[in-house]
Design an enzyme around this catalytic site. Structure first.
Site, PDB file in Angstrom:
ATOM      1  N   GLY A  12       0.284 -11.322 -11.379  1.00 53.70           N
ATOM      2  CA  GLY A  12       1.248 -11.070 -10.314  1.00 53.70           C
ATOM      3  C   GLY A  12       0.887 -11.818  -9.037  1.00 53.70           C
ATOM      4  O   GLY A  12      -0.199 -12.410  -8.926  1.00 53.70           O
ATOM      5  N   ALA A  13       1.789 -11.777  -8.057  1.00 54.96           N
ATOM      6  CA  ALA A  13       1.567 -12.512  -6.802  1.00 54.96           C
ATOM      7  C   ALA A  13       0.316 -12.035  -6.089  1.00 54.96           C
ATOM      8  O   ALA A  13      -0.491 -12.845  -5.609  1.00 54.96           O
ATOM      9  CB  ALA A  13       2.790 -12.359  -5.895  1.00 54.96           C
ATOM     10  N   VAL A  14       0.116 -10.708  -6.027  1.00 52.59           N
ATOM     11  CA  VAL A  14      -1.058 -10.181  -5.335  1.00 52.59           C
ATOM     12  C   VAL A  14      -2.317 -10.422  -6.155  1.00 52.59           C
ATOM     13  O   VAL A  14      -3.370 -10.767  -5.614  1.00 52.59           O
ATOM     14  CB  VAL A  14      -0.876  -8.683  -5.021  1.00 52.59           C
ATOM     15  CG1 VAL A  14      -2.144  -8.093  -4.427  1.00 52.59           C
ATOM     16  CG2 VAL A  14       0.284  -8.476  -4.051  1.00 52.59           C
ATOM     17  N   ARG A 100      -3.204   6.792  -2.696  1.00 52.93           N
ATOM     18  CA  ARG A 100      -3.456   6.709  -1.255  1.00 52.93           C
ATOM     19  C   ARG A 100      -3.628   8.055  -0.568  1.00 52.93           C
ATOM     20  O   ARG A 100      -4.476   8.202   0.310  1.00 52.93           O
ATOM     21  CB  ARG A 100      -2.327   5.922  -0.579  1.00 52.93           C
ATOM     22  CG  ARG A 100      -2.369   4.446  -0.882  1.00 52.93           C
ATOM     23  CD  ARG A 100      -1.190   3.719  -0.281  1.00 52.93           C
ATOM     24  NE  ARG A 100      -1.144   2.320  -0.728  1.00 52.93           N
ATOM     25  CZ  ARG A 100      -0.072   1.568  -0.701  1.00 52.93           C
ATOM     26  NH1 ARG A 100       1.078   2.059  -0.243  1.00 52.93           N
ATOM     27  NH2 ARG A 100      -0.115   0.328  -1.125  1.00 52.93           N
ATOM     28  N   CYS A 130       1.153  -2.492   2.907  1.00 50.29           N
ATOM     29  CA  CYS A 130       1.012  -3.761   3.627  1.00 50.29           C
ATOM     30  C   CYS A 130       1.383  -3.630   5.103  1.00 50.29           C
ATOM     31  O   CYS A 130       0.693  -4.160   5.981  1.00 50.29           O
ATOM     32  CB  CYS A 130       1.847  -4.844   2.949  1.00 50.29           C
ATOM     33  SG  CYS A 130       3.544  -4.358   2.574  1.00 50.29           S
ATOM     34  N   GLN A 157      10.128  -6.962   7.213  1.00 48.58           N
ATOM     35  CA  GLN A 157       9.239  -7.189   6.086  1.00 48.58           C
ATOM     36  C   GLN A 157       9.761  -8.259   5.125  1.00 48.58           C
ATOM     37  O   GLN A 157      10.913  -8.222   4.688  1.00 48.58           O
ATOM     38  CB  GLN A 157       8.983  -5.876   5.341  1.00 48.58           C
ATOM     39  CG  GLN A 157       8.217  -4.884   6.218  1.00 48.58           C
ATOM     40  CD  GLN A 157       7.935  -3.560   5.534  1.00 48.58           C
ATOM     41  OE1 GLN A 157       8.107  -2.507   6.143  1.00 48.58           O
ATOM     42  NE2 GLN A 157       7.506  -3.577   4.286  1.00 48.58           N
ATOM     43  N   GLY A 161       6.975  -8.702  -0.315  1.00 47.26           N
ATOM     44  CA  GLY A 161       6.533  -7.322  -0.440  1.00 47.26           C
ATOM     45  C   GLY A 161       7.128  -6.641  -1.655  1.00 47.26           C
ATOM     46  O   GLY A 161       6.615  -5.623  -2.128  1.00 47.26           O
ATOM     47  N   LYS A 214       5.324   6.400   4.384  1.00 49.33           N
ATOM     48  CA  LYS A 214       3.980   5.871   4.124  1.00 49.33           C
ATOM     49  C   LYS A 214       3.301   5.451   5.422  1.00 49.33           C
ATOM     50  O   LYS A 214       2.114   5.725   5.644  1.00 49.33           O
ATOM     51  CB  LYS A 214       4.049   4.661   3.193  1.00 49.33           C
ATOM     52  CG  LYS A 214       4.381   4.945   1.753  1.00 49.33           C
ATOM     53  CD  LYS A 214       4.526   3.612   1.004  1.00 49.33           C
ATOM     54  CE  LYS A 214       5.171   3.767  -0.345  1.00 49.33           C
ATOM     55  NZ  LYS A 214       5.449   2.457  -0.982  1.00 49.33           N
ATOM     56  N   HIS A 242       4.911 -10.322   7.247  1.00 49.92           N
ATOM     57  CA  HIS A 242       5.549  -9.145   7.838  1.00 49.92           C
ATOM     58  C   HIS A 242       5.416  -9.202   9.368  1.00 49.92           C
ATOM     59  O   HIS A 242       4.361  -9.588   9.896  1.00 49.92           O
ATOM     60  CB  HIS A 242       4.884  -7.859   7.353  1.00 49.92           C
ATOM     61  CG  HIS A 242       5.229  -7.475   5.946  1.00 49.92           C
ATOM     62  ND1 HIS A 242       6.123  -8.167   5.168  1.00 49.92           N
ATOM     63  CD2 HIS A 242       4.782  -6.435   5.176  1.00 49.92           C
ATOM     64  CE1 HIS A 242       6.213  -7.572   3.979  1.00 49.92           C
ATOM     65  NE2 HIS A 242       5.409  -6.532   3.966  1.00 49.92           N
ATOM     66  N   ASN A 315       1.494 -10.729   4.578  1.00 55.43           N
ATOM     67  CA  ASN A 315       1.477  -9.472   3.823  1.00 55.43           C
ATOM     68  C   ASN A 315       0.796  -9.591   2.470  1.00 55.43           C
ATOM     69  O   ASN A 315       0.337  -8.584   1.912  1.00 55.43           O
ATOM     70  CB  ASN A 315       2.902  -8.955   3.627  1.00 55.43           C
ATOM     71  CG  ASN A 315       3.802  -9.949   2.933  1.00 55.43           C
ATOM     72  OD1 ASN A 315       4.084 -11.024   3.470  1.00 55.43           O
ATOM     73  ND2 ASN A 315       4.268  -9.611   1.737  1.00 55.43           N
TER      74      ASN A 315
END
Length: 354
Positions: A12-14, A100, A130, A157, A161, A214, A242, A315
């Site tokens: 994935g991108a992250v 979280r 993020c 954003q 994201g 969040k 972002h 981000n």
């Protein structure tokens, strides 16, 4: 001495950004594995400029003997596999929202609350949202100076994201607009090209979205349980970066020069506050950068002890990959990684009275 490191969600991108950031920052790695779903097994991803990793199947992977795993595969996958990794005494840094707010799982931005890592007795550390992460870096020096009571933030954003599919949708709609193609809407609730969407994540009973929720609850867990936060989160047609317009109300009188000095010294912050054309940082300028940029710093005259500013950050880096790697670096600095880590030792309990 290096560590055996697993990157989960590596395609994935992250995940790709985590691999890139680990290599760039020369995190001490002896062995590294890229993990993803069965359908991605066998694909190749880069680690640094010279090394290529063949992706392995997360579903059949044994975390025994691995020191630390950086997770970014989606909440449902983390929920299933992060506890398995921790049970094998492999520390988990999870980039999803699943853990979280779970008690006993530290939610960490290293520039703000690295000491909380010593409380990770479940073997899992959570990476914040993020939009929260960059805001915490900017707010921490101001909170130390003036004690923030209330934050009002509007976010702008980037579509990254929402992952690669969000970026693809913006690209497709933008390209299609020039040839009169009707926009295909899949990832977002409305057309994102040439538009703004005041809706990220699902709606909650009070009318806020979960993204806005969040930001409020994560700020209280990371920075101060007494801070009130009102957030309005907006998706904008920007690929990466972002932006946030932030107003704070403080307990103590705000001094603009002291605020500037504190921000200049703060780790992870770059202050560019020039009151002239172009004397501020925009999202396109922060792409690929590690820092959080603060501009447009000014007194808010509408509230007592008020301050307003503009804040931008990449981000995919500070909002995700970089923060996860910084957590790993902080764990290393505090000698919390490895089979002899105090995090794996039984917690001493006071003796019961006879």
């Amino acid at each position: 001495m290096g560590y055996r490191v697993a990157v989960v969600g590596a395609t994935g991108a992250v995940g790709r950004e985590i691999l890139k950031t680990l290599a760039e920052r020369q995190f001490p790695v002896d062995d590294i594995v890229a993990l993803a779903s069965a359908r991605s097994a066998g694909r190749e991803v880069s680690f640094g400029e010279k090394k290529v990793l063949k992706v392995q199947n997360l579903e059949t992977f044994d975390f025994t003997g691995w020191d630390i795993a950086l997770f970014s595969p989606g909440g449902a996958v983390s929920a299933k596999y992060a506890p398995k990794a921790a049970a094998a005494k492999c520390l988990v840094v999870d980039n999803t929202s699943h853990f979280r707010m779970e008690p006993g799982v530290p939610l960490v931005v290293p520039e703000v609350n690295a000491a909380a890592l010593k409380k990770a007795r479940k073997g899992i550390i959570a990476n914040p949202n993020c939009s929260t992460a960059q805001m915490m870096v900017a707010l921490k020096p101001l909170h130390d100076l003036f004690r923030i009571r209330r934050v009002v933030v509007s976010t702008y954003q980037a579509v990254s994201g929402a992952g690669k599919s969000g970026m693809d949708e913006l690209f497709s709609q933008t390209k299609g607009s020039f040839v009169n193609d009707a926009p295909t809407i899949a990832q977002f609730t409305k057309q994102i090209a040439f538009n703004l969407i005041p809706h990220i994540d699902r709606f909650m009973e009070d009318g806020s979205t979960k993204e806005e929720w969040k930001m409020a609850v994560e700020t209280r867990k990371i920075l101060d349980p007494d801070i009130k936060v009102l957030a309005t989160c907006v998706r904008v047609p920007v690929f990466i970066g972002h932006s946030e317009a932030i107003s704070i109300e403080c307990e103590k009188p705000v001094d603009l020069e002291k605020a500037r000095a504190a921000l200049r010294k703060a780790p992870g912050v770059v202050l560019r506050d020039e009151r002239e054309d172009g004397g501020y940082v925009t999202p396109i300028e922060c792409v690929g950068e590690d820092d959080t940029y603060v501009s447009r710093l000014r007194i808010d005259p509408t509230v007592e002890n008020g301050l307003a500013f503009w804040c931008v950050s990449d981000n995919l880096r500070k909002g995700a990959a970089l923060n996860a790697v910084q957590i790993a670096e902080s764990l290393h600095e505090q000698h919390l990684i490895g089979k002899d880590s105090p995090l794996w030792q039984p917690v001493a309990r006071p003796e019961e009275p006879a």
